[in-house]
Design a protein around this motif. Structure first.
Motif, PDB file in Angstrom:
ATOM      1  N   ILE A 138     -12.668  -6.821   5.541  1.00  0.00           N
ATOM      2  CA  ILE A 138     -11.422  -6.056   5.557  1.00  0.00           C
ATOM      3  C   ILE A 138     -11.270  -5.509   4.137  1.00  0.00           C
ATOM      4  O   ILE A 138     -10.948  -6.249   3.202  1.00  0.00           O
ATOM      5  CB  ILE A 138     -10.209  -6.937   5.960  1.00  0.00           C
ATOM      6  N   MET A 139     -11.577  -4.228   3.995  1.00  0.00           N
ATOM      7  CA  MET A 139     -11.582  -3.608   2.663  1.00  0.00           C
ATOM      8  C   MET A 139     -10.140  -3.237   2.328  1.00  0.00           C
ATOM      9  O   MET A 139      -9.633  -2.233   2.802  1.00  0.00           O
ATOM     10  CB  MET A 139     -12.417  -2.329   2.701  1.00  0.00           C
ATOM     11  N   ASP A 140      -9.490  -4.042   1.532  1.00  0.00           N
ATOM     12  CA  ASP A 140      -8.061  -3.796   1.283  1.00  0.00           C
ATOM     13  C   ASP A 140      -7.772  -3.703  -0.212  1.00  0.00           C
ATOM     14  O   ASP A 140      -8.462  -4.324  -1.024  1.00  0.00           O
ATOM     15  CB  ASP A 140      -7.240  -4.936   1.928  1.00  0.00           C
ATOM     16  N   TYR A 196     -13.953  -2.691   7.992  1.00  0.00           N
ATOM     17  CA  TYR A 196     -12.705  -2.199   8.588  1.00  0.00           C
ATOM     18  C   TYR A 196     -12.249  -1.026   7.726  1.00  0.00           C
ATOM     19  O   TYR A 196     -11.814  -1.210   6.580  1.00  0.00           O
ATOM     20  CB  TYR A 196     -11.683  -3.332   8.556  1.00  0.00           C
ATOM     21  N   ALA A 197     -12.392   0.179   8.264  1.00  0.00           N
ATOM     22  CA  ALA A 197     -12.114   1.370   7.464  1.00  0.00           C
ATOM     23  C   ALA A 197     -10.762   2.001   7.797  1.00  0.00           C
ATOM     24  O   ALA A 197     -10.118   2.598   6.938  1.00  0.00           O
ATOM     25  CB  ALA A 197     -13.220   2.397   7.667  1.00  0.00           C
ATOM     26  N   PHE A 198     -10.338   1.874   9.071  1.00  0.00           N
ATOM     27  CA  PHE A 198      -9.074   2.501   9.474  1.00  0.00           C
ATOM     28  C   PHE A 198      -8.604   1.828  10.764  1.00  0.00           C
ATOM     29  O   PHE A 198      -9.326   1.838  11.770  1.00  0.00           O
ATOM     30  CB  PHE A 198      -9.297   4.006   9.696  1.00  0.00           C
ATOM     31  N   SER A 199      -7.416   1.254  10.722  1.00  0.00           N
ATOM     32  CA  SER A 199      -6.941   0.506  11.895  1.00  0.00           C
ATOM     33  C   SER A 199      -6.082   1.390  12.793  1.00  0.00           C
ATOM     34  O   SER A 199      -5.603   2.451  12.373  1.00  0.00           O
ATOM     35  CB  SER A 199      -6.119  -0.704  11.439  1.00  0.00           C
ATOM     36  N   ASN A 225      -3.010   2.070  11.123  1.00  0.00           N
ATOM     37  CA  ASN A 225      -3.044   2.995   9.978  1.00  0.00           C
ATOM     38  C   ASN A 225      -2.661   4.425  10.357  1.00  0.00           C
ATOM     39  O   ASN A 225      -2.345   5.232   9.488  1.00  0.00           O
ATOM     40  CB  ASN A 225      -4.422   2.988   9.292  1.00  0.00           C
ATOM     41  N   ARG A 285       0.535   5.773   8.825  1.00  0.00           N
ATOM     42  CA  ARG A 285       0.681   6.107   7.396  1.00  0.00           C
ATOM     43  C   ARG A 285       1.097   7.573   7.243  1.00  0.00           C
ATOM     44  O   ARG A 285       0.979   8.359   8.197  1.00  0.00           O
ATOM     45  CB  ARG A 285      -0.644   5.865   6.675  1.00  0.00           C
ATOM     46  N   ARG A 317     -11.862 -10.793   3.123  1.00  0.00           N
ATOM     47  CA  ARG A 317     -10.780  -9.833   2.904  1.00  0.00           C
ATOM     48  C   ARG A 317     -10.475  -9.757   1.417  1.00  0.00           C
ATOM     49  O   ARG A 317     -10.267 -10.784   0.770  1.00  0.00           O
ATOM     50  CB  ARG A 317      -9.499 -10.196   3.668  1.00  0.00           C
ATOM     51  N   ARG A 344      -4.347 -12.283   5.833  1.00  0.00           N
ATOM     52  CA  ARG A 344      -4.096 -12.020   7.255  1.00  0.00           C
ATOM     53  C   ARG A 344      -5.255 -11.224   7.822  1.00  0.00           C
ATOM     54  O   ARG A 344      -6.090 -10.698   7.096  1.00  0.00           O
ATOM     55  CB  ARG A 344      -2.751 -11.303   7.456  1.00  0.00           C
ATOM     56  N   SER A 362      -4.809  -8.691  10.274  1.00  0.00           N
ATOM     57  CA  SER A 362      -4.414  -7.304  10.556  1.00  0.00           C
ATOM     58  C   SER A 362      -5.138  -6.685  11.756  1.00  0.00           C
ATOM     59  O   SER A 362      -5.635  -5.555  11.680  1.00  0.00           O
ATOM     60  CB  SER A 362      -4.601  -6.419   9.309  1.00  0.00           C
TER      61      SER A 362
END
Ligand code: IPE
Ligand code: IPE
Ligand code: MG
Length: 247
Positions: free
Chosen positions: A19-21, A63-66, A69, A72, A189, A195, A197
């Motif tokens: 999860i790239m956050d 995980y690039a775009f949920s 997302n 946004r 993460r 979390r 997500s």
């Protein structure tokens, strides 16, 4: 001995999910717009993809775009989609050189036309590469995937392709968009949030979780080695006792 040398080559996880956050906070900390963080996040994607392939990881899911997302600001969503198309175009030679196959999980129908086209082209071009699978979760959420799986299972029961007694854990696996890869042994993460997500809920049932405070644009190869080293020193019991495992 460097951390990389300390890794046990016999215990490299086959599948790592990340999860790239933290891109937005990274940019904000530098007094820049959020998109500047996403642009720098792309450099990390390149570095980590290369490191993962070198280590012998077979599947890397990012995980690039949920699904969430999409709520946004429109400007950020548009910039992210453009960044994605640009990156796929620019990085194709590197994917070919490193023999990396690119694929996607998520609701592709929601993506802009341009993005869908570039995805098709890149998947087609890289389809015979077999050193590592790089999987981008895009317009993805685990609940979306479970809903589509349940719909398809009930449809197949309805038309008599399967019967209800055949529904088990393996069958559910086979209806998910991740059905062609093993479940991730390690989930990382960044950015300090603890979390999930809505990422891979089913597939991470027994994954080892690794959280780091590092923001994604600051995440390095060394940080990946650290996560894998940590993973290698855990005891995965799968419900058994420690004694059972050692006997
Ligand atoms: C992750 O970074 C990238 C995406 C979700 C596209 P964020 O954009 O969530 O960054 P923060 O969490 O706001 O710092
Ligand atoms: C999760 O990050 C999704 C991606 C990394 C693509 P978010 O930044 O969107 O997650 P939340 O909303 O803070 O949980
Ligand atoms: Mg975030």
């Amino acid at each position: 001995m460097s951390l990389k040398e300390k890794l046990d080559p016999g215990k490299i996880p086959q599948h790592v999910a990340i999860i790239m956050d933290g891109n937005g906070r990274w940019a904000k900390g530098k007094g820049k717009f959020r998109i500047f963080g996403h642009q720098n996040g792309v450099s990390t994607v390149k570095t980590i993809t290369e490191a993962a392939a070198e280590m012998g990881i077979k599947y890397l899911t990012l995980y690039a775009f949920s699904t969430e997302n999409w709520s946004r600001p429109a400007l950020e969503v548009r910039a992210l989609m453009e960044l994605l198309v640009d990156t796929m175009r620019k990085e194709l030679p590197t994917l070919m050189k490193n023999k990396i196959r690119l694929s996607f999980i998520g609701n592709m129908n929601d993506l802009p036309e341009k993005c869908q086209k570039q995805i098709k082209v890149t998947m087609e071009e890289t389809k015979d590469n077999n050193r590592m699978d790089l999987v981008l979760a895009l317009s993805y959420s685990a609940k979306w995937d479970l809903v589509q799986a349940v719909k398809n299972i009930s449809q197949d029961v309805h038309v008599g392709k399967i019967n209800q007694d055949q529904i088990n854990d393996k069958l559910i696996d086979s209806y998910l968009s991740t059905n062609w890869m093993p479940h991730p042994e390690l989930l990382i993460r960044t950015s300090g949030e603890k979390r999930i997500s809505n990422f891979l809920l089913w597939e991470i049932a027994y994954s080892e979780l690794y959280f780091t405070e590092k923001l994604w644009p600051d995440f390095t190869k060394e940080d990946l080695y650290h996560a894998v080293y940590d993973f290698q020193n855990r005891e995965r019991r799968f419900g058994k006792t420690s004694e059972q495992l050692s006997s």
